[in-house]
Enzyme design. Structure first.
Site, PDB file in Angstrom:
ATOM      1  N   TYR A 152       0.859  -1.174   0.000  1.00 14.79           N
ATOM      2  CA  TYR A 152       0.000   0.000   0.000  1.00 14.79           C
ATOM      3  C   TYR A 152       0.896   1.225   0.000  1.00 14.79           C
ATOM      4  O   TYR A 152       1.879   1.279   0.745  1.00 14.79           O
ATOM      5  CB  TYR A 152      -0.901   0.009   1.240  1.00 14.79           C
ATOM      6  CG  TYR A 152      -1.709   1.280   1.378  1.00 14.79           C
ATOM      7  CD1 TYR A 152      -2.976   1.373   0.824  1.00 14.79           C
ATOM      8  CD2 TYR A 152      -1.190   2.384   2.045  1.00 14.79           C
ATOM      9  CE1 TYR A 152      -3.701   2.542   0.916  1.00 14.79           C
ATOM     10  CE2 TYR A 152      -1.910   3.567   2.136  1.00 14.79           C
ATOM     11  CZ  TYR A 152      -3.168   3.632   1.576  1.00 14.79           C
ATOM     12  OH  TYR A 152      -3.886   4.800   1.668  1.00 14.79           O
TER      13      TYR A 152
ATOM     14  N   GLU B  10      -2.886   7.722  -4.411  1.00 18.27           N
ATOM     15  CA  GLU B  10      -2.843   6.449  -3.703  1.00 18.27           C
ATOM     16  C   GLU B  10      -2.747   5.283  -4.673  1.00 18.27           C
ATOM     17  O   GLU B  10      -3.451   5.256  -5.679  1.00 18.27           O
ATOM     18  CB  GLU B  10      -4.113   6.298  -2.863  1.00 18.27           C
ATOM     19  CG  GLU B  10      -4.173   5.002  -2.092  1.00 18.27           C
ATOM     20  CD  GLU B  10      -5.596   4.709  -1.613  1.00 18.27           C
ATOM     21  OE1 GLU B  10      -5.817   4.787  -0.402  1.00 18.27           O
ATOM     22  OE2 GLU B  10      -6.466   4.417  -2.454  1.00 18.27           O
TER      23      GLU B  10
END
Lengths: 293, 433
Positions: free
Chosen positions: B155, B236
């Site tokens: 992530y 992101e």
């Protein structure tokens, strides 16, 4: 009083623009020591009786200004801020709304590195009633007295200032720190200044839903502030998930609620008022208690 | 000082960053708390049902990936389709991944990602997916990609941290479905001016080494560069996958563009209109007029200048027994034209019976507001208006309004009480609002 007084020498960046010009006039009329304006390409002229310079460096050199109030458009604000710092300004009051937050972050870093102070952006400025008005606050609302005010809001500061003044509770200094998520001065720094200021007896903190600056302020107050603090939180009835005007003003996932802030303040011994008039009332009560003590 | 970085990340990758750091209540911890960042809950806490009400420019996955690719971050080969039969022209092998392009989260759970094994199945699935609405957000198109063989998932995100006042990396060595239970979440401030060593330090903190360290550091640095150059609130990648061949690929992405910066980003010119489809008609109009409107259920239309004052006025209406019909913040420095647009927008809400206007002029001049009021009332003389107007150029405004017969309330509490009283008056049937 904190940060500014009648001797604070102020220049206006963007003094010849529509907003800048109108508020320069108003600040001069109030009695603020406006010593110059800065507009590139307009050096040598004057506005409302004060000289205009091409650069901040020149303005500072010729006038000895320590404070600059900035009215430039949002995408020019970072450059204007850098120029102020480089020119030797130690207090920047950045009125401009809509400054890109990454620009603000860069300016905040530069301000810290220089050891200067920044109020704003997206703020109404600062007023020490009867001495100096730097920004866009309507001067007539405020009167000199022992109440220190710090607020994220512009117009709500006027509203509560009005309620205080009407109730005979004048102000030492009112600081509008602005409603942007990234900004210069935050609550704790201003609270500490009021704590150290002999004129200030009671502090009024105006907050709003969203984020957790109020909760942090509550923790700070419990540890560091002896003077009574009265708080007001805007957005008590705001529906969750809706952004209420200011970038940061949103309750989401149960975070940033008025209730959480009220509880944090109450746990720190801070009285929370529900309406602007109640702020004035609670300030009055706090001062009575002080006199008795 | 306690600095817990137990990051609550999405159950499923498509729920995206519900990044709410769980922390102690100490002040020193605020940095971590706000790893939630700029608009801590709205931006990052993509509590999906709520996020569509936030007026930010969120991009579709395919748009985000195009930007990643432009900045040198590897994304899977893909084709975007809007009709099932377009699958016939896709030559990415089988099985394929079909992904609904929606602005809401929770896509995977809602059945918005499928893996058809051949063309026949693919066309049938594509037909269904194209009609799918996920949490109120219509599927705009499908993104078709090959299925990758994934060795591991990470992530990686860049956001602007509200408390530290600088951009930060948020990363985890466990991306995708496992991420919620991840104990390996790293946050790292990105100091100005930016230097690429920050990306390497981040990769090291994630426990990476060897060529993976440099590859992931490279992606992190590129992600920061695009975050900065495109003026984003959020960039992101979730998950950032490492294939069995040790390629580092952005399998899914989320980008939120900062509202205030959009006019200097030529790249996003005209995108706002296209991405506002989930707002109500009036909210769209307000947004494009640079007004902050939130529609509510009551019958008192509230119009003020400044977010704090508008909220306070709304709170007072409630406290005195009224029901706000909307929240409308004209903002600072609203001139006559903008104020008039605001009045018209409130006026168009059929539920609104009374308009309560509360303006305290600072940067806003009262005479500009008065000008708008005079113009508005000439057009809508039947409208019940409660006006509280004070501040800069108040005298001039009073003169202008004296002729109109409109009563001005100097005190806010009085104005609110009057508005509440008027809102309780039953309107005759068929009365024009």
């Amino acid at each position: 009083m904190i940060l500014v007084n009648k001797d604070t020498k102020v220049i206006v960046q963007g003094a010849t623009g529509k907003m800048g010009s109108a508020h320069t006039k108003r600040m001069i009329e109030y009695g603020t020591k406006i010593v110059g304006g800065v507009t590139p390409g307009r050096g040598g002229s004057d506005i409302h009786g004060v000289p205009v310079f091409d650069t901040v460096a020149e303005a500072v050199q010729k006038t000895g200004a320590t404070c600059s109030v900035i009215f430039v458009p949002p995408y020019l604000a970072l450059d204007a801020g850098y120029e102020a710092l480089s020119g030797g300004i130690t207090l920047l009051v950045l009125i401009t709304e809509g400054m890109p937050p990454q620009d603000t972050a860069k300016l905040v870093a530069a301000v810290k590195a220089k050891g200067a102070k920044l109020i704003g952006p997206n703020c109404p400025g600062i007023i020490t009633p009867g001495e100096s008005l730097i920004g866009i606050l309507p001067g007539s609302i405020f009167k000199s007295g022992p109440i220190g005010m710090v607020s994220k809001s512009g117009t709500l500061t006027y509203e509560i200032g009005l309620a205080l003044t009407d109730a005979g509770q004048g102000q030492s200094t009112c600081v509008g720190v602005g409603g942007d998520p990234v900004k210069g001065l935050e609550y704790p720094e201003v609270l500490q200044m009021f704590e150290n200021d002999p004129q200030t007896e009671v502090i009024v903190l105006i907050g709003e839903i969203g984020g957790n600056a109020e909760e942090e302020a509550a923790v700070f107050i419990k540890k560091n502030i002896k003077k009574p603090v009265i708080a007001y939180i805007a957005g008590q009835t705001a529906p969750p998930g809706k952004r209420m005007g200011h970038a940061g003003a949103i309750v989401s996932g149960g975070k940033g609620t008025a209730q959480s802030k009220v509880e944090a303040f109450e746990a720190a011994g801070v009285k929370v008022a529900k309406t602007p008039n109640e702020v004035a009332q609670k300030v009055g009560e706090a001062r009575k208690t002080l006199t008795r003590a | 000082m306690f600095f817990s970085t137990k990051l609550k990340l999405p159950k499923y990758r498509r729920v995206r960053t519900d990044v709410q750091l769980q922390l102690g209540d100490d002040m020193a911890v605020r940095s971590a708390r706000s790893a939630g960042a700029m608009r801590p809950e709205s931006r990052i806490g993509r509590a999906t049902a709520e996020r569509r009400e936030d007026w930010t420019l969120d991009l579709y996955e395919y748009e985000a990936k195009r930007i990643f690719q432009d900045h040198g971050i590897t994304v899977p080969p893909s084709v975007r389709i809007t009709k099932p039969e377009e699958l016939r022209k896709v030559h990415l092998g089988w099985p394929l991944t079909l992904k609904c392009q929606v602005l809401s989260g929770g896509r995977g759970k809602a059945g918005g990602i499928k893996f058809p094994k051949d063309l026949k199945e693919g066309e049938a699935i594509a037909k269904d997916l194209l009609q799918l609405t996920i949490k109120g957000s219509k599927t705009e198109s499908l993104l078709v990609e090959p299925r990758l063989s994934i060795a591991r998932e990470l992530y990686l995100a860049v956001v602007l941290d509200r408390a530290q006042g600088c951009p930060i990396f948020i990363a985890s060595a466990e991306g995708g479905v496992e991420i919620e239970s991840s104990h390996n979440v790293v946050t790292m401030p990105i100091p100005y001016p930016f230097h690429p060593f920050v990306g390497r330090e981040l990769a090291q903190k994630l426990g990476l080494s060897g060529s993976l360290l440099t590859k992931v550091a490279d992606v992190a640095n590129k992600l920061y560069k695009l975050f900065e150059s495109k003026d984003l609130d959020l960039a992101e990648i979730n998950p950032l996958v490492i294939t069995e061949g040790e390629d580092v690929i952005a399998l899914d992405g989320k980008i939120t563009v900062n509202d205030d910066s959009i006019h200097r980003q030529k790249y996003f010119e005209g995108w706002q209109e296209k991405h506002l489809s989930d707002l109500s008609h009036l909210e769209q109009r307000a947004k494009l007029a640079d007004l902050n409107l939130v529609e509510l259920d009551g019958n008192i239309g509230i119009l003020c200048n400044g977010a704090g004052l508008t909220m306070a006025t709304m709170d007072m209406v409630k406290a005195f027994g009224g029901e706000p019909g909307n929240f409308l913040d004209v903002g600072g420095g609203g001139d006559q034209k903008k104020t008039l647009t605001a009045l018209e927008i409130v006026n168009e809400n059929p539920k609104v019976q009374v308009i309560l206007l509360n303006i305290l002029g600072g940067i806003t001049a009262c005479d500009e507001v008065a000008g708008a009021l005079v113009e508005f009332m000439a057009k809508h003389p039947e409208r019940t208006m409660i006006v509280r107007l004070r501040g800069n150029n108040q005298d001039k405004a009073e003169q202008m309004l004296a002729k109109s017969g409109l009563k001005l309330f100097p005190d806010l509490e009085e104005a609110v009480k009057e508005a509440v009283a008027k809102s309780k008056v039953k309107q005759p049937v068929g009365a024009k609002a």
